[in-house]
Design an enzyme around this catalytic site. Structure first.
Site, PDB file in Angstrom:
ATOM      1  CB  CYS A  97      -0.874  -0.028   1.251  1.00 44.83           C
ATOM      2  SG  CYS A  97      -2.023   1.348   1.353  1.00 44.83           S
ATOM      3  CG  HIS A 139      -5.658  -2.842  -0.711  1.00 46.33           C
ATOM      4  ND1 HIS A 139      -4.577  -3.341  -0.030  1.00 46.33           N
ATOM      5  CD2 HIS A 139      -5.474  -1.484  -0.756  1.00 46.33           C
ATOM      6  CE1 HIS A 139      -3.778  -2.335   0.332  1.00 46.33           C
ATOM      7  NE2 HIS A 139      -4.301  -1.193  -0.105  1.00 46.33           N
ATOM      8  CG  HIS A 143      -7.408   2.415   1.372  1.00 42.60           C
ATOM      9  ND1 HIS A 143      -6.570   2.786   2.397  1.00 42.60           N
ATOM     10  CD2 HIS A 143      -6.635   1.746   0.482  1.00 42.60           C
ATOM     11  CE1 HIS A 143      -5.339   2.357   2.130  1.00 42.60           C
ATOM     12  NE2 HIS A 143      -5.352   1.713   0.979  1.00 42.60           N
TER      13      HIS A 143
HETATM   14 NI    NI Z   1      -3.732   0.827   0.009  1.00 48.04          NI
END
Ligand code: NI
Length: 166
Positions: A97, A139, A143
């Site tokens: 990330c 993913h 967030h």
């Molecule tokens: Ni990320």
């Protein structure tokens, strides 16, 4: 085309759930273009979510065709208010990330997902994704709920790794 700076863990904005976009807001088109330019500015980066550039709107940009390990994917995607409407199976993949640049981790997620949302013209989209692209979608949508891949790690001892290459 400003490249936006990436907010790093442990900044509290990364832990803040985002608001759905219910009306046309001034600047959203520009934000999306800037997010895409920012994604492109990071080699091999395949996804970016609005909170990573300081906006608490439910917007993600994804492009799995930029991966070093190209698999079946939809190329460049913009999703506003994305919702996972179906998930299937289980897989573990190594994730990274931009907001946690020094670590990668093994994360368990669905193998296949269906995601519904709006594109940048506010046209409804239904994306059926599997494998790597399904992971990226999960993913990035995490967030928007203030969840980082570290939050999904089973064991910080065995499933988190210090990055050796970038
Ligand atoms: Ni990320």
């Amino acid at each position: 085309m400003p490249i936006l700076s990436i907010i790093q863990y442990p900044h509290p904005i990364l832990k803040t759930p985002c608001e759905a976009l219910h009306q046309e807001l001034p600047g959203v088109g520009q934000l999306i273009r800037d997010m895409q330019d920012t994604l492109m500015a990071h080699p091999f980066c395949v996804g970016l979510a609005a909170p990573q550039v300081g906006s608490l709107l439910r917007i993600v940009v994804i492009d799995c065709s930029r991966s070093r390990k190209p698999a079946k994917n939809h190329g460049n995607l913009v999703l506003i208010n994305p919702v996972i409407t179906h998930r299937e199976g289980e897989q573990v993949m190594r994730e990274g990330c931009l907001s946690l640049p020094d670590y990668t981790g093994n994360v368990k997620r669905a193998v296949a997902v269906v995601v519904e949302g709006l594109d940048s013209d506010e046209i409804p989209q239904k994306i059926e994704a599997e494998g790597f692209e399904a992971v990226v979608l999960q993913h990035e949508i995490d967030h928007l709920d203030g969840i980082l891949f570290l939050d999904r790690i089973t064991s910080l001892k065995t499933d988190v790794f210090r990055r050796k290459t970038y």
